[in-house]
Design a protein around this motif. Structure first.
Motif, PDB file in Angstrom:
ATOM      1  N   LEU A 110    -116.026 -85.242 -44.241  1.00 53.21           N
ATOM      2  CA  LEU A 110    -114.601 -85.419 -44.252  1.00 53.21           C
ATOM      3  C   LEU A 110    -114.028 -86.595 -43.631  1.00 53.21           C
ATOM      4  N   LYS A 111    -115.035 -87.121 -42.872  1.00 56.18           N
ATOM      5  CA  LYS A 111    -114.720 -88.520 -42.014  1.00 56.18           C
ATOM      6  C   LYS A 111    -114.775 -89.617 -43.157  1.00 56.18           C
ATOM      7  N   ALA A 112    -115.587 -89.430 -44.034  1.00 57.87           N
ATOM      8  CA  ALA A 112    -115.929 -90.490 -45.225  1.00 57.87           C
ATOM      9  C   ALA A 112    -114.921 -90.761 -46.144  1.00 57.87           C
ATOM     10  N   GLU A 113    -113.847 -89.688 -46.307  1.00 59.60           N
ATOM     11  CA  GLU A 113    -112.819 -90.032 -47.135  1.00 59.60           C
ATOM     12  C   GLU A 113    -111.383 -89.836 -46.488  1.00 59.60           C
ATOM     13  N   PRO A 114    -110.810 -90.772 -46.136  1.00 61.96           N
ATOM     14  CA  PRO A 114    -109.287 -90.465 -45.622  1.00 61.96           C
ATOM     15  C   PRO A 114    -108.281 -89.831 -46.630  1.00 61.96           C
ATOM     16  N   ASP A 115    -108.452 -89.820 -47.923  1.00 67.76           N
ATOM     17  CA  ASP A 115    -107.550 -89.004 -48.867  1.00 67.76           C
ATOM     18  C   ASP A 115    -108.121 -87.600 -48.912  1.00 67.76           C
ATOM     19  N   PRO A 116    -106.942 -86.474 -48.674  1.00 69.93           N
ATOM     20  CA  PRO A 116    -107.578 -85.174 -48.666  1.00 69.93           C
ATOM     21  C   PRO A 116    -107.887 -84.770 -50.099  1.00 69.93           C
ATOM     22  N   GLN A 117    -107.388 -85.283 -51.216  1.00 73.67           N
ATOM     23  CA  GLN A 117    -108.050 -84.802 -52.696  1.00 73.67           C
ATOM     24  C   GLN A 117    -109.542 -85.474 -52.894  1.00 73.67           C
ATOM     25  N   ALA A 118    -109.540 -86.758 -52.512  1.00 75.26           N
ATOM     26  CA  ALA A 118    -111.148 -87.267 -52.545  1.00 75.26           C
ATOM     27  C   ALA A 118    -112.086 -86.480 -51.270  1.00 75.26           C
ATOM     28  N   ALA A 119    -111.389 -86.211 -50.402  1.00 73.55           N
ATOM     29  CA  ALA A 119    -112.390 -85.422 -49.428  1.00 73.55           C
ATOM     30  C   ALA A 119    -112.796 -84.051 -49.981  1.00 73.55           C
ATOM     31  N   ALA A 120    -111.809 -83.500 -50.554  1.00 72.40           N
ATOM     32  CA  ALA A 120    -112.202 -81.981 -51.266  1.00 72.40           C
ATOM     33  C   ALA A 120    -113.140 -82.337 -52.390  1.00 72.40           C
ATOM     34  N   ASP A 121    -113.010 -83.321 -53.390  1.00 79.48           N
ATOM     35  CA  ASP A 121    -113.857 -83.551 -54.398  1.00 79.48           C
ATOM     36  C   ASP A 121    -115.427 -83.900 -54.012  1.00 79.48           C
ATOM     37  N   ARG A 122    -115.107 -84.850 -52.590  1.00 76.60           N
ATOM     38  CA  ARG A 122    -116.548 -84.994 -52.360  1.00 76.60           C
ATOM     39  C   ARG A 122    -117.156 -83.819 -51.695  1.00 76.60           C
ATOM     40  N   LEU A 123    -116.517 -83.097 -50.832  1.00 80.82           N
ATOM     41  CA  LEU A 123    -117.421 -81.855 -50.291  1.00 80.82           C
ATOM     42  C   LEU A 123    -118.149 -81.074 -51.463  1.00 80.82           C
ATOM     43  N   VAL A 124    -117.152 -80.776 -52.495  1.00 78.84           N
ATOM     44  CA  VAL A 124    -117.697 -79.662 -53.652  1.00 78.84           C
ATOM     45  C   VAL A 124    -118.985 -80.492 -54.094  1.00 78.84           C
ATOM     46  N   ALA A 125    -118.740 -81.770 -54.650  1.00 86.09           N
ATOM     47  CA  ALA A 125    -119.733 -82.473 -55.384  1.00 86.09           C
ATOM     48  C   ALA A 125    -120.994 -82.690 -54.365  1.00 86.09           C
ATOM     49  N   THR A 126    -120.710 -82.651 -52.998  1.00 87.12           N
ATOM     50  CA  THR A 126    -122.027 -82.844 -52.128  1.00 87.12           C
ATOM     51  C   THR A 126    -122.697 -81.484 -52.127  1.00 87.12           C
ATOM     52  N   ALA A 127    -121.942 -80.421 -51.800  1.00 86.57           N
ATOM     53  CA  ALA A 127    -122.500 -78.871 -51.914  1.00 86.57           C
ATOM     54  C   ALA A 127    -123.361 -78.816 -53.208  1.00 86.57           C
ATOM     55  N   VAL A 128    -122.613 -79.087 -54.365  1.00 85.62           N
ATOM     56  CA  VAL A 128    -123.290 -78.781 -55.623  1.00 85.62           C
ATOM     57  C   VAL A 128    -124.620 -79.654 -55.697  1.00 85.62           C
ATOM     58  N   ALA A 129    -124.731 -80.949 -55.514  1.00 83.56           N
ATOM     59  CA  ALA A 129    -125.967 -81.698 -55.413  1.00 83.56           C
ATOM     60  C   ALA A 129    -127.026 -81.260 -54.368  1.00 83.56           C
ATOM     61  N   ALA A 130    -126.437 -80.283 -53.263  1.00 86.17           N
ATOM     62  CA  ALA A 130    -127.350 -80.035 -52.305  1.00 86.17           C
ATOM     63  C   ALA A 130    -128.060 -78.775 -52.733  1.00 86.17           C
ATOM     64  N   GLY A 131    -127.582 -78.300 -54.085  1.00 90.18           N
ATOM     65  CA  GLY A 131    -128.046 -76.851 -54.536  1.00 90.18           C
ATOM     66  C   GLY A 131    -127.418 -75.664 -54.344  1.00 90.18           C
ATOM     67  N   ALA A 132    -125.948 -75.684 -54.182  1.00 86.38           N
ATOM     68  CA  ALA A 132    -125.373 -74.449 -53.891  1.00 86.38           C
ATOM     69  C   ALA A 132    -125.483 -73.561 -54.795  1.00 86.38           C
ATOM     70  N   SER A 133    -125.762 -72.490 -54.373  1.00 83.08           N
ATOM     71  CA  SER A 133    -126.320 -71.278 -55.225  1.00 83.08           C
ATOM     72  C   SER A 133    -124.970 -70.395 -55.441  1.00 83.08           C
ATOM     73  N   ASP A 134    -123.957 -70.558 -54.688  1.00 81.79           N
ATOM     74  CA  ASP A 134    -122.679 -69.775 -55.057  1.00 81.79           C
ATOM     75  C   ASP A 134    -121.687 -70.804 -55.391  1.00 81.79           C
ATOM     76  N   ASN A 135    -120.356 -69.970 -55.791  1.00 83.25           N
ATOM     77  CA  ASN A 135    -119.148 -70.827 -56.020  1.00 83.25           C
ATOM     78  C   ASN A 135    -118.958 -71.581 -54.689  1.00 83.25           C
ATOM     79  N   VAL A 136    -118.137 -72.852 -55.098  1.00 83.74           N
ATOM     80  CA  VAL A 136    -117.997 -73.690 -54.024  1.00 83.74           C
ATOM     81  C   VAL A 136    -116.374 -73.966 -53.923  1.00 83.74           C
ATOM     82  N   THR A 137    -115.398 -73.735 -53.090  1.00 86.38           N
ATOM     83  CA  THR A 137    -114.072 -73.884 -53.314  1.00 86.38           C
ATOM     84  C   THR A 137    -113.589 -74.335 -51.924  1.00 86.38           C
ATOM     85  N   VAL A 138    -112.671 -75.502 -51.852  1.00 84.89           N
ATOM     86  CA  VAL A 138    -112.298 -76.147 -50.541  1.00 84.89           C
ATOM     87  C   VAL A 138    -110.766 -76.373 -50.885  1.00 84.89           C
TER      88      VAL A 138
END
Length: 244
Positions: free
Chosen positions: A205-233
């Motif tokens: 969240l600190k890495a992205e000042p724009d909220p849409q970019a922050a939302a996209d980043r969080l979801v992409a990071t969770a998926v890259a970390a192996g999220a086994s469930d749906n991810v929504t933010v």
């Protein structure tokens, strides 16, 4: 009705490790919520969509806590009306915020049912402001389980409150907090928090000042970390409007 605050927001979702996506979200004007249709129940994606559709009635109203509470009760009935083909009724979690004005002060009305979460980042510090309605959270609260053990506990996905499900009534959590300058609110399903610890969520969240970019980043990071469930933010940034 004016919310008394300027807001910017972003939202993102991914199936994660699942074949389909049973999450739903609403991010519009002054209402920002996520819903996680219960895996293992019938029509989880229909349940989450029904909850979000019901809560859409709050948009643009600057709804206070009583109105939000009543809307959650109505959403519970809407989910209960979803047809079921088995003994297990469709259900969904819901969590998020509604912007309102209370006694002239811009406020967040925070709502929660289940184990989706709402966080607040103020002063670059992330804090969970909702309480998980889950077996594991109750064990931690009772001192029977250490917080570090909760993330690995086999009951961590057993929720104690949902919209719909088998219960005829629901007891939602609704609380009010004043909007502080620089507030960043995060509503997310447990696909995010299962994949990423709070410290990593805070860093992203600190890495992205724009909220849409922050939302996209969080979801992409969770998926890259192996999220086994749906991810929504949903990420919401707010600044109180200057007094006239």
């Amino acid at each position: 009705m004016s919310s008394g605050a300027r807001v910017r927001w972003g939202a993102a979702t991914s199936p994660g490790g699942r074949a389909g996506n049973e999450d739903a979200l609403l991010a519009q004007d002054d209402v920002f919520v996520v819903a996680d249709g219960m895996g293992g129940h019938d029509a989880g994606e229909v349940a989450s969509a029904a909850a979000v559709a019901s809560l859409r009635a709050l948009v643009g109203r600057g709804a206070g806590p009583d109105e939000v509470h009543d809307a959650l009760l109505a959403a519970h009935q809407a989910v209960r009306a979803v047809p079921s083909t088995s003994d297990r009724r469709p259900g969904t979690t819901v969590s998020g915020v509604v912007l309102t004005v209370h006694d002239g002060t811009p406020c967040w009305v925070v709502l929660n049912v289940g184990d989706s979460r709402t966080y607040r980042m103020a002063g670059a510090v992330l804090e969970q402001v909702t309480r998980d309605h889950s077996e594991v959270a109750e064990l931690v609260a009772d001192g029977l389980l250490l917080p570090d053990e909760a993330a690995r506990h086999p009951w961590r996905h057993v929720v104690t409150r949902v919209l719909g499900g088998g219960a005829t009534a629901v007891d939602p959590d609704v609380l009010v907090m004043a909007v502080s300058p620089g507030d960043r609110m995060l509503a997310c399903t447990d696909g995010l928090t299962d994949a990423l610890p709070d410290a990593r969520i805070e860093a992203e969240l600190k890495a992205e000042p724009d909220p849409q970019a922050a939302a996209d980043r969080l979801v992409a990071t969770a998926v890259a970390a192996g999220a086994s469930d749906n991810v929504t933010v949903v990420v919401v940034d707010a600044q109180p409007r200057p007094a006239r």
